[in-house]
Enzyme design. Structure first.
Site, mmCIF file in Angstrom:
data_model
loop_
_atom_site.group_PDB
_atom_site.id
_atom_site.type_symbol
_atom_site.label_atom_id
_atom_site.label_comp_id
_atom_site.label_asym_id
_atom_site.label_seq_id
_atom_site.Cartn_x
_atom_site.Cartn_y
_atom_site.Cartn_z
ATOM 1 N N ASP A 498 0.850 -1.187 0.000
ATOM 2 C CA ASP A 498 0.000 0.000 0.000
ATOM 3 C C ASP A 498 0.886 1.239 0.000
ATOM 4 O OD1 ASP A 498 -2.420 1.391 0.107
ATOM 5 O OD2 ASP A 498 -2.239 1.663 2.267
ATOM 6 N N ASN A 506 -2.564 12.607 -3.636
ATOM 7 C CA ASN A 506 -3.508 12.800 -4.738
ATOM 8 C C ASN A 506 -4.243 14.139 -4.596
ATOM 9 O OD1 ASN A 506 -4.181 11.422 -7.102
ATOM 10 N ND2 ASN A 506 -6.153 10.769 -6.278
ATOM 11 N N ASP A 515 -1.934 9.579 -10.786
ATOM 12 C CA ASP A 515 -1.890 8.480 -11.753
ATOM 13 C C ASP A 515 -0.460 8.197 -12.194
ATOM 14 O OD1 ASP A 515 -4.598 8.254 -11.606
ATOM 15 O OD2 ASP A 515 -5.020 9.261 -13.522
ATOM 16 N N GLU A 542 -4.497 2.344 -4.579
ATOM 17 C CA GLU A 542 -3.042 2.448 -4.445
ATOM 18 C C GLU A 542 -2.435 1.168 -3.889
ATOM 19 O OE1 GLU A 542 -4.775 4.327 -0.657
ATOM 20 O OE2 GLU A 542 -5.307 4.088 -2.756
#
Length: 625
Positions: A498, A506, A515, A542
């Site tokens: 993770d 983000n 991205d 993620e």
């Protein structure tokens, strides 16, 4: 109602019906619209559309069930069905193709794409109908000829039929193998007059070299055991022509039961044998082409069947190149001859423009070309005439393979003898090339469908952002490896990863940066995995997962360290992380030997607990469960 290009649209959304109806009517199609699956099933046979546009999600019976039922009915199973689905409904697309859908179009609709897909599938459906009609016609013709053959065999006896209808040669040899009887029919068959034949001794003058030894044994057996024999052989005529004859042989016995000679009834069956060979050529070609996977292989097996049947010396196939501006060499084969091998090798380097050389002339004219002696033709007509002359080839025949007004290939056949055009041979080869055109077109359609299926399979198992396997692929791979390693009693390890504090990243750097970050992280993890059997997949958001077959806990920890090191080398800035100034990752590791008491789901749960533990301990680390 005009049945030409009739399209049935089934959708419960009036806006979709209105848009598609207006657009497709403008494009020249007849349109019928229905708003639910039940009505569609009730009326589809009555409407008899050329193609169906079918929405997947509808009240009552959904589009998938409608398609499944239509494909199970004889009247509707061949109607192409194009599903209408949302752009990101990958599962709907795959499900639609699985139940028998031919294709799909995505909402919002693009007019050019919709029109292209509709035209493609209507054309393909009509091609398949034409192929089926051609195959049915061929089967009926074959059955008719087989029936005629059976009638010949069943009418009285084969011998009585031959005596009544066919020119029967009667030849008799005495004990010293001198010809004692030679009737007019024998003269017609072999070309020797009775006077000439009575001066000859033995039987070699009317048998090929291959048949002489065998027939000598047959005659010896007849004389020793007073048997009756029936054989088919290749024979020679006075002018050297090879014919095929059936021989019915028995001994001549005197009053004291002594063998005093052999009598033979001879029937020239060259034409009948040729007709049988023609039927067999058509059957063999169809069967051989049906089992190959591509156009070049289809051309090769066709050439082999033709060369062996008509007994020519060499054949080659030329096909239009990818831009269709010239012909290129596809394949060639023939008799075992070093000169022909040289001829073939030199042809590999050649290409032909339209109307250039024999292949180019046939390509341009779309008609067969027969050249009696290629060594006498100027180079502009046959560009490698000198090579052919050195090889000893004489007659050449060029044949186009055409389907739907498109030249798919050119066959060129060669013979070392000088031959004038043979109408029967040309009729046979025209029949073969016509059938081959349909089969090759079907191979092209099958190849296009295979490519489309591969692309769909790729979309169904690869994450569109990171281009590594997706969750679906992960689930299938884990189950497969679990079963395999349970049989082998070997370790499997799983690492769940993770990205730390990815939401703040983000939110602050923007979704595009997020991205790009995930793409770089996925690439780094994938590059850190060394073995082909290991699997890296995007688990969700993620999160990433790593399947490590045949790997114990120690090996999995080593891989985890490699992954952490790869991430650290990226040095992706993350000023909103609470553990590092760069992007970092937390990992949960577990390892086990699969057994019946556990499951892949239990392995995932253990790895998830380890990941939670790594996060609880401060992130940017791994934990083991």
């Amino acid at each position: 109602m005009n049945k030409k290009n009739l399209i049935l649209i089934v959708d419960d959304q009036p806006s979709n019906l209105e848009f598609l109806s207006r657009f497709l009517k403008k494009s020249g199609f007849d349109i019928q619209v229905l708003q639910d699956g039940t009505t569609a099933l009730e009326r589809v046979v009555e409407i008899d559309p050329d193609l169906i546009l079918l929405d997947i999600i509808m009240p009552g019976i959904d589009g998938l069930e409608v398609c499944r039922r239509l494909k199970s009915w004889g009247e509707t199973k061949d109607i192409p069905i194009i599903f209408m689905t949302a752009l990101n409904d990958v599962l709907d697309k795959v499900s639609g193709l699985t139940v028998g859908g031919a294709d799909y179009i995505t909402k919002p609709f693009q007019e050019d794409e919709v029109l292209a897909r509709i035209n493609l599938h209507i054309k393909q459906a009509r091609m398949m109908q034409e192929i089926e009609r051609s195959n049915l016609h061929l089967k009926q013709e074959i059955d008719r000829r087989k029936l005629l053959e059976k009638q010949l065999i069943d009418s009285k006896t084969r011998l009585s039929f031959l005596i009544d209808r066919a020119p029967l040669g009667v030849i008799e040899w005495n004990q010293t193998f001198e010809v004692s009887t030679w009737n007019p029919a024998a003269e017609i068959i072999f070309g020797y007059s009775e006077e000439e034949a009575l001066k000859l001794r033995g039987f070699k003058f009317i048998f090929t070299e291959h048949s002489r030894v065998y027939f000598g044994k047959v005659f010896a057996e007849l004389l020793n055991n007073k048997l009756i024999s029936h054989h088919t052989h290749k024979n020679l005529t006075k002018d050297g022509k090879i014919i095929v004859c059936e021989w019915y042989n028995t001994v001549v016995i005197d009053e004291q039961d002594n063998v005093i000679g052999i009598v033979a009834i001879v029937v020239d069956v060259t034409k009948r044998k040729r007709a049988e060979d023609e039927i067999q050529l058509l059957l063999n070609t169809i069967q051989a082409v049906n089992v190959v996977s591509d156009v070049r292989s289809a051309l090769e097996v066709t050439l082999r069947q033709i060369i062996e049947t008509i007994e020519w010396d060499f054949g080659e196939a030329w096909i239009p190149n990818s831009t269709e501006n010239c012909l290129e060499y596809s394949t060639g084969l023939g008799i075992d001859d070093p000169n022909i091998d040289i001829f073939k090798q030199q042809n590999l380097q050649l290409t032909f423009l339209p109307n250039q050389g024999l292949p180019g002339q046939v390509w341009h004219s779309r008609k067969l070309e027969w050249i009696e002696d290629i060594s006498l033709i100027r180079d502009s007509t046959f560009s490698h005439s000198q090579i052919a002359k050195n090889t000893g080839l004489k007659t050449a025949l060029g044949l186009p393979i055409i389907q739907d007004n498109e030249v798919l290939a050119i066959l060129v056949l060669f013979k070392k003898d000088t031959l004038v055009p043979d109408e029967r041979l040309l009729d046979l080869l025209n029949a073969v090339t016509k059938q081959l055109g349909s089969l090759i077109q079907r191979k092209k359609i099958e190849a296009n469908l295979a490519i489309a299926n591969q692309q769909l399979q790729h979309l169904a198992t690869i994450d569109s952002l990171t281009q590594i396997p997706n969750r679906r692929y992960f689930d299938d791979s884990l189950k497969s490896e679990w079963r395999r390693l349970q049989r082998e009693n070997s370790f499997i390890s799983l690492i769940l990863c993770d990205v730390d504090y990815f939401k703040p990243y983000n939110d602050n750097y923007g979704h595009q940066a997020g991205d790009e970050c995930l793409v770089r992280v996925a690439r780094a993890i994938n590059n850190a995995i060394r073995r082909p059997a290991d699997c890296v997949a995007r688990y969700g958001g993620e999160e990433f997962a790593i399947i490590l077959p045949n790997t114990n806990l120690e090996g999995a920890i080593h891989v985890a360290n490699l992954v952490r090191s790869a991430l650290q080398k990226l040095k992706i800035p993350h000023q909103y992380s609470q553990v590092s100034e760069y992007i970092s990752i937390s990992l949960g590791i577990t390892s086990t030997i699969p057994s019946g008491d556990s499951s892949p789901e239990a392995l995932i749960a253990k790895a998830d607990r380890a990941l939670y533990q790594a996060k609880s301990q401060g992130r940017d680390r791994y934990a083991v469960s």
